[in-house]
Design an enzyme around this catalytic site. Sequence first.
Site, PDB file in Angstrom:
ATOM      1  N   ASN A 123      44.224  50.244  -0.116  1.00 43.67           N
ATOM      2  CA  ASN A 123      45.623  50.637   0.153  1.00 43.67           C
ATOM      3  C   ASN A 123      46.392  50.322  -1.133  1.00 43.67           C
ATOM      4  O   ASN A 123      46.729  49.180  -1.401  1.00 43.67           O
ATOM      5  CB  ASN A 123      46.137  49.831   1.341  1.00 43.67           C
ATOM      6  CG  ASN A 123      47.505  50.225   1.842  1.00 43.67           C
ATOM      7  OD1 ASN A 123      48.181  49.427   2.481  1.00 43.67           O
ATOM      8  ND2 ASN A 123      47.950  51.437   1.605  1.00 43.67           N
ATOM      9  N   ASN A 127      57.097  54.148   0.986  1.00 45.47           N
ATOM     10  CA  ASN A 127      55.927  54.971   1.288  1.00 45.47           C
ATOM     11  C   ASN A 127      55.867  56.164   0.336  1.00 45.47           C
ATOM     12  O   ASN A 127      56.841  56.462  -0.373  1.00 45.47           O
ATOM     13  CB  ASN A 127      56.009  55.451   2.744  1.00 45.47           C
ATOM     14  CG  ASN A 127      55.896  54.304   3.741  1.00 45.47           C
ATOM     15  OD1 ASN A 127      54.967  53.512   3.661  1.00 45.47           O
ATOM     16  ND2 ASN A 127      56.861  54.209   4.667  1.00 45.47           N
ATOM     17  N   CYS A 174      54.701  45.164   4.647  1.00 45.13           N
ATOM     18  CA  CYS A 174      53.438  45.741   4.191  1.00 45.13           C
ATOM     19  C   CYS A 174      52.447  44.600   3.953  1.00 45.13           C
ATOM     20  O   CYS A 174      52.606  43.824   3.015  1.00 45.13           O
ATOM     21  CB  CYS A 174      53.676  46.530   2.906  1.00 45.13           C
ATOM     22  SG  CYS A 174      52.160  47.230   2.224  1.00 45.13           S
ATOM     23  N   ASN A 201      49.107  44.579   3.156  1.00 42.86           N
ATOM     24  CA  ASN A 201      48.293  44.660   1.936  1.00 42.86           C
ATOM     25  C   ASN A 201      49.170  44.450   0.707  1.00 42.86           C
ATOM     26  O   ASN A 201      48.751  43.840  -0.279  1.00 42.86           O
ATOM     27  CB  ASN A 201      47.574  46.011   1.863  1.00 42.86           C
ATOM     28  CG  ASN A 201      46.536  46.149   2.971  1.00 42.86           C
ATOM     29  OD1 ASN A 201      45.822  45.203   3.277  1.00 42.86           O
ATOM     30  ND2 ASN A 201      46.474  47.314   3.582  1.00 42.86           N
ATOM     31  N   ASN A 225      57.495  45.925  11.181  1.00 40.69           N
ATOM     32  CA  ASN A 225      57.483  47.395  11.165  1.00 40.69           C
ATOM     33  C   ASN A 225      56.736  47.869  12.414  1.00 40.69           C
ATOM     34  O   ASN A 225      55.950  47.118  12.997  1.00 40.69           O
ATOM     35  CB  ASN A 225      56.874  47.940   9.860  1.00 40.69           C
ATOM     36  CG  ASN A 225      55.447  47.455   9.617  1.00 40.69           C
ATOM     37  OD1 ASN A 225      54.949  46.572  10.304  1.00 40.69           O
ATOM     38  ND2 ASN A 225      54.795  48.026   8.640  1.00 40.69           N
ATOM     39  N   HIS A 255      54.285  49.645  15.161  1.00 42.10           N
ATOM     40  CA  HIS A 255      52.889  50.075  15.292  1.00 42.10           C
ATOM     41  C   HIS A 255      52.605  50.466  16.731  1.00 42.10           C
ATOM     42  O   HIS A 255      53.064  49.801  17.663  1.00 42.10           O
ATOM     43  CB  HIS A 255      51.938  48.944  14.895  1.00 42.10           C
ATOM     44  CG  HIS A 255      52.068  48.556  13.458  1.00 42.10           C
ATOM     45  ND1 HIS A 255      51.374  49.191  12.451  1.00 42.10           N
ATOM     46  CD2 HIS A 255      52.849  47.627  12.854  1.00 42.10           C
ATOM     47  CE1 HIS A 255      51.705  48.656  11.286  1.00 42.10           C
ATOM     48  NE2 HIS A 255      52.610  47.712  11.497  1.00 42.10           N
ATOM     49  N   ASN A 277      53.772  53.644  12.860  1.00 33.20           N
ATOM     50  CA  ASN A 277      52.430  53.653  12.278  1.00 33.20           C
ATOM     51  C   ASN A 277      51.448  53.765  13.437  1.00 33.20           C
ATOM     52  O   ASN A 277      51.587  53.033  14.434  1.00 33.20           O
ATOM     53  CB  ASN A 277      52.197  52.355  11.501  1.00 33.20           C
ATOM     54  CG  ASN A 277      53.141  52.223  10.319  1.00 33.20           C
ATOM     55  OD1 ASN A 277      52.981  52.907   9.311  1.00 33.20           O
ATOM     56  ND2 ASN A 277      54.151  51.354  10.432  1.00 33.20           N
ATOM     57  N   GLU A 297      49.418  56.145   8.657  1.00 32.15           N
ATOM     58  CA  GLU A 297      50.632  55.360   8.363  1.00 32.15           C
ATOM     59  C   GLU A 297      51.890  56.222   8.363  1.00 32.15           C
ATOM     60  O   GLU A 297      51.887  57.322   7.786  1.00 32.15           O
ATOM     61  CB  GLU A 297      50.515  54.689   6.994  1.00 32.15           C
ATOM     62  CG  GLU A 297      49.711  53.429   7.017  1.00 32.15           C
ATOM     63  CD  GLU A 297      49.941  52.579   5.783  1.00 32.15           C
ATOM     64  OE1 GLU A 297      51.088  52.509   5.291  1.00 32.15           O
ATOM     65  OE2 GLU A 297      48.967  52.000   5.305  1.00 32.15           O
ATOM     66  N   CYS A 301      45.651  49.135   6.483  1.00 33.41           N
ATOM     67  CA  CYS A 301      47.049  48.790   6.755  1.00 33.41           C
ATOM     68  C   CYS A 301      47.049  47.357   7.292  1.00 33.41           C
ATOM     69  O   CYS A 301      46.536  47.096   8.392  1.00 33.41           O
ATOM     70  CB  CYS A 301      47.641  49.762   7.783  1.00 33.41           C
ATOM     71  SG  CYS A 301      49.348  49.365   8.229  1.00 33.41           S
ATOM     72  N   GLY A 302      47.579  46.439   6.502  1.00 33.32           N
ATOM     73  CA  GLY A 302      47.538  45.022   6.869  1.00 33.32           C
ATOM     74  C   GLY A 302      48.367  44.712   8.101  1.00 33.32           C
ATOM     75  O   GLY A 302      47.896  44.030   9.032  1.00 33.32           O
ATOM     76  N   THR A 303      49.604  45.219   8.119  1.00 32.07           N
ATOM     77  CA  THR A 303      50.433  44.973   9.306  1.00 32.07           C
ATOM     78  C   THR A 303      49.819  45.649  10.530  1.00 32.07           C
ATOM     79  O   THR A 303      49.867  45.120  11.643  1.00 32.07           O
ATOM     80  CB  THR A 303      51.878  45.475   9.092  1.00 32.07           C
ATOM     81  OG1 THR A 303      51.835  46.819   8.594  1.00 32.07           O
ATOM     82  CG2 THR A 303      52.653  44.579   8.135  1.00 32.07           C
ATOM     83  N   GLY A 304      49.200  46.831  10.300  1.00 35.96           N
ATOM     84  CA  GLY A 304      48.558  47.551  11.402  1.00 35.96           C
ATOM     85  C   GLY A 304      47.382  46.768  11.972  1.00 35.96           C
ATOM     86  O   GLY A 304      47.189  46.718  13.198  1.00 35.96           O
TER      87      GLY A 304
HETATM   88  N1  LIG Z   1      53.775  52.670   6.310  1.00 29.82           N
HETATM   89  C1  LIG Z   1      54.346  51.399   6.648  1.00 29.82           C
HETATM   90  C2  LIG Z   1      54.539  50.500   5.448  1.00 29.82           C
HETATM   91  C3  LIG Z   1      53.237  50.121   4.756  1.00 29.82           C
HETATM   92  C4  LIG Z   1      52.275  49.266   5.594  1.00 29.82           C
HETATM   93  C5  LIG Z   1      51.090  48.823   4.797  1.00 29.82           C
HETATM   94  N2  LIG Z   1      50.209  49.757   4.270  1.00 29.82           N
HETATM   95  C6  LIG Z   1      50.430  47.542   5.271  1.00 29.82           C
HETATM   96  O1  LIG Z   1      49.412  47.179   4.656  1.00 29.82           O
HETATM   97  O2  LIG Z   1      50.924  46.878   6.161  1.00 29.82           O
HETATM   98  C7  LIG Z   1      55.705  51.584   7.348  1.00 29.82           C
HETATM   99  O3  LIG Z   1      56.422  52.558   7.063  1.00 29.82           O
HETATM  100  O4  LIG Z   1      56.039  50.746   8.201  1.00 29.82           O
END
Ligand SMILES: N[C@@H](CCC[C@H](N)C(=O)O)C(=O)O
Length: 284
Positions: A14, A67, A76, A78, A166, A168, A199, A217, A226-229
Amino acid sequence: MNKFSFTKMHGLGNSYIYVNMFEETIPESLLSSLAVKVSNVNTGIGADGMILICPSEVAPVKMRIFNSDGSEGKNCGNGLRCVAKYAYEHGMVKDRSFFIETLSGLVKAEVTVENGAVTNVTIDMGKPRLKRSEIPMIGLDAERVVAEPFEVDGKQYEITAVSMGNPHVIFYVDDITTAPVTTLGPIVEKDERFPEGVNVEFVEVVNDHELHFRVWERGSGVTQACGTGACAAVVASVLNGKTARNKETVVHLAGGDLIITWTDEGNVRMTGPAETICTGVYYY
Ligand SMILES: N[C@@H](CCC[C@H](N)C(=O)O)C(=O)O
């Protein structure tokens, strides 16, 4: 012609273009369009977006993430690991444990250092936000969105929604290799029940401490990770009784593995790698 120096970094594939805003000046009005331009693989540098490493009044550094479509995200996972690596290796912090400010609050990073280079980073991502209004999502009266029926184009699905700062939404699938990432993903991302977009994650449960994961995403489409995902997927899996709380869960993403625990104290801890690809100067 204007220019700025950049570092391209990635966490499990990512990738983002990182700009050190302690040294560079870019007008606020150009940030969104520059994120689109630098992300373009043909006419730019090529990445999933652009991340700014900014001064902060409450932490050594602040992260801002854009993004590849130019929209600004609030968190984010990652990116946080890469920002932590950059901050430590560039002497912006002296301790191996420090705070990073994001648009959704403060998180704590702990870096693992080998021969002066950061190899792995653990981020305490804080508490997941589970109320429907915090996702945000419009819909039923139920306060949480857990295994909730969700219809798309006349087809019935079940979703769980989690905010890690964010939004999900998680769909469970039997086989990750056939998950409808590129078909259902873009439709759900812009579904009006998610007023800020979402996401979209697909998860196959392997056992009570292991998940397969693919993502569409918000604002960037398919990414390698996606780390938060992945954090949201672990929280959703505990809420659905599929994985154990307070136990390290391995999340297999397209770009590699993350180790994630939703602790008994309520915080989510994520550990994974961060890597530098190259540095350069971008002209605009
Ligand atoms: N697309 C996400 C922001 C990026 C998230 C990311 N890739 C991660 O690793 O968490 C959004 O718009 O919330």
